[in-house]
Design an enzyme around this catalytic site. Structure first.
Site, mmCIF file in Angstrom:
data_model
loop_
_atom_site.group_PDB
_atom_site.id
_atom_site.type_symbol
_atom_site.label_atom_id
_atom_site.label_comp_id
_atom_site.label_asym_id
_atom_site.label_seq_id
_atom_site.Cartn_x
_atom_site.Cartn_y
_atom_site.Cartn_z
ATOM 1 N N MET A 1 0.643 -1.332 -0.259
ATOM 2 C CA MET A 1 -0.113 -0.315 0.060
ATOM 3 C C MET A 1 0.714 1.328 0.314
ATOM 4 O O MET A 1 -0.236 2.408 0.044
ATOM 5 C CB MET A 1 -0.810 0.226 0.823
ATOM 6 C CG MET A 1 -0.037 0.029 2.545
ATOM 7 S SD MET A 1 -1.307 0.509 4.029
ATOM 8 C CE MET A 1 -1.914 2.594 3.464
ATOM 9 N N TYR A 2 1.895 0.923 0.466
ATOM 10 C CA TYR A 2 3.003 2.902 -0.098
ATOM 11 C C TYR A 2 2.719 3.098 -1.529
ATOM 12 O O TYR A 2 3.664 2.471 -2.196
ATOM 13 C CB TYR A 2 4.281 2.039 0.923
ATOM 14 C CG TYR A 2 4.019 1.161 2.512
ATOM 15 C CD1 TYR A 2 3.370 2.206 3.142
ATOM 16 C CD2 TYR A 2 5.700 1.211 2.947
ATOM 17 C CE1 TYR A 2 3.227 1.739 4.454
ATOM 18 C CE2 TYR A 2 5.583 0.570 3.909
ATOM 19 C CZ TYR A 2 5.026 1.417 5.242
ATOM 20 O OH TYR A 2 4.368 0.426 6.073
ATOM 21 N N ALA A 3 2.220 3.839 -1.277
ATOM 22 C CA ALA A 3 2.165 4.656 -1.935
ATOM 23 C C ALA A 3 1.254 3.825 -3.918
ATOM 24 O O ALA A 3 2.385 4.312 -4.741
ATOM 25 C CB ALA A 3 3.316 5.653 -2.507
ATOM 26 N N HIS A 4 1.032 3.229 -3.106
ATOM 27 C CA HIS A 4 -0.083 2.233 -4.117
ATOM 28 C C HIS A 4 0.760 1.389 -4.891
ATOM 29 O O HIS A 4 0.908 1.020 -6.033
ATOM 30 C CB HIS A 4 -1.002 3.221 -4.486
ATOM 31 C CG HIS A 4 -1.638 2.190 -5.497
ATOM 32 N ND1 HIS A 4 -2.793 1.901 -4.460
ATOM 33 C CD2 HIS A 4 -2.673 1.696 -6.878
ATOM 34 C CE1 HIS A 4 -3.893 1.091 -5.444
ATOM 35 N NE2 HIS A 4 -3.196 0.466 -6.284
ATOM 36 N N GLY A 5 1.954 0.843 -4.351
ATOM 37 C CA GLY A 5 3.117 0.278 -5.216
ATOM 38 C C GLY A 5 4.700 0.684 -5.733
ATOM 39 O O GLY A 5 5.527 -0.116 -5.853
#
Length: 342
Positions: free
Chosen positions: A54-58
């Site tokens: 989920m960090y910066a959506h991948g």
């Protein structure tokens, strides 16, 4: 850099671990700079890198994968899944259906065929723990993960997970990733003792109290920082700021920056394996690396105990997990007609 045993896995990890949440759109969008930061950490002896889908959506995973090219075998790589990755209701959670898909997606972004530690990012009350453990056991047996763990799991659920694993012949969680700092010491009561009892490694996050223990946030002053733009309530919590005002002179008397006092504190606990650094810039990383040799004396630790008693939390970190029983009033309140004693 000294290395510690990651619970009973046999894996050796650095006490400082590199958290990659700030790599990408959320923090530092310059991929080249992020790669340089990761390389700087590895060159300093850090061998554990922690990210999440989920960090910066991948985007964070892609940056980490690029940075580890040619160095993958020397790095203990950890990632996480559980939080939503789209509006599709099944693109989240700790079900077998999602974890298998989420891991494949993470492996592709990380450009690797395995991760060393695969973690459930937050508890999932909607999924039976046996379902989750069975899926993770199969992924481990398939060689796609070397070990798996949890994050923000209450002590009672840690015990339950190990009980279910033993009863069903499944692999056990080997790590826990809880929030821990001078400001949030609640895990000292049960979570850390439970992790120690079951031989789990602990990778504590937010050792700088969500930014408050950098010294850049002071009571009665506005802070123009990257974090302050997001409106985190914990940055303006008077209870937490009051503690910071007491810690600053203590750090000065000890001859330490507040950041080094904060890191020294969490690493002094025998139940803590590694503390996750979350730098956004090279300057942030270098400031923290300058404190790797810090050892807090018993006197300093006693004075911290006097400011924030062991096992207590000062306020709540915004990103901290809140169980359903605290989020949903109907789980802690009887219907109005049933509340009276008579």
């Amino acid at each position: 850099m000294r290395y510690r045993s990651l619970g009973r896995t046999g894996i050796k990890v650095s006490p400082y671990a590199l958290g990659a949440m700030m790599f990408g759109a959320l923090g530092n969008p310059d991929h080249d700079d992020c790669v340089r930061i990761i390389h700087r950490a590895l060159d300093a002896g850090i061998n554990l890198v922690d990210t999440a889908d989920m960090y910066a959506h991948g985007e964070s995973e892609k940056i980490v994968g690029r940075a580890l090219k040619g160095r993958r075998a020397d790095v203990v790589l950890a990632t996480k899944a559980r939080n939503p990755m789209s509006d599709e209701p099944n693109h989240q959670g700790a079900s077998r259906r999602w974890l298998v898909r989420a891991l494949e997606d993470s492996l592709r972004r990380l450009d690797t065929d395995y991760v060393d530690i695969y973690q459930i990012h937050r508890p999932d009350p909607d999924t039976d723990i046996e379902e989750t453990l069975a899926a993770l056991t199969d992924l481990q047996r398939a060689g796609k993960i070397r070990a798996f763990g949890t994050s923000a799991l209450p002590a009672s659920d840690i015990v339950r997970a190990h009980w279910v694993a033993e009863r069903r012949g499944l692999a056990r969680p080997r790590t826990e990733q809880p929030v821990y700092s001078i400001l949030n010491r609640g895990i000292e009561r049960e979570v850390l003792p439970a992790a120690q009892e079951f031989g789990m490694g602990t990778l504590v996050w937010s050792p700088l109290g969500g930014g408050l223990l950098t010294g850049r946030y002071r009571k009665g002053q506005e802070a123009a920082t990257h974090r302050s733009r997001y409106g985190f309530r914990h940055l303006t919590d008077d209870r937490r700021l009051d503690v910071v005002e007491q810690l600053i002179p203590l750090a000065e008397e000890a001859g330490l920056p507040l950041t080094h006092l904060a890191m020294g504190f969490v690493l002094a606990h025998p139940g803590v394996t590694s503390a996750l650094l979350g730098p956004r810039t090279m300057e942030h990383l270098d400031d923290l690396l300058a404190g790797v040799d810090v050892t807090l004396t018993d006197d300093v630790l006693d004075r911290i105990d006097a400011i924030v008693p062991p096992g207590t939390d000062t306020g709540t970190l915004d990103m901290a997990y809140q169980p359903p029983a605290l989020q949903r009033p109907e789980l802690r309140r009887r219907p109005a007609g049933e509340r009276a004693a008579a």
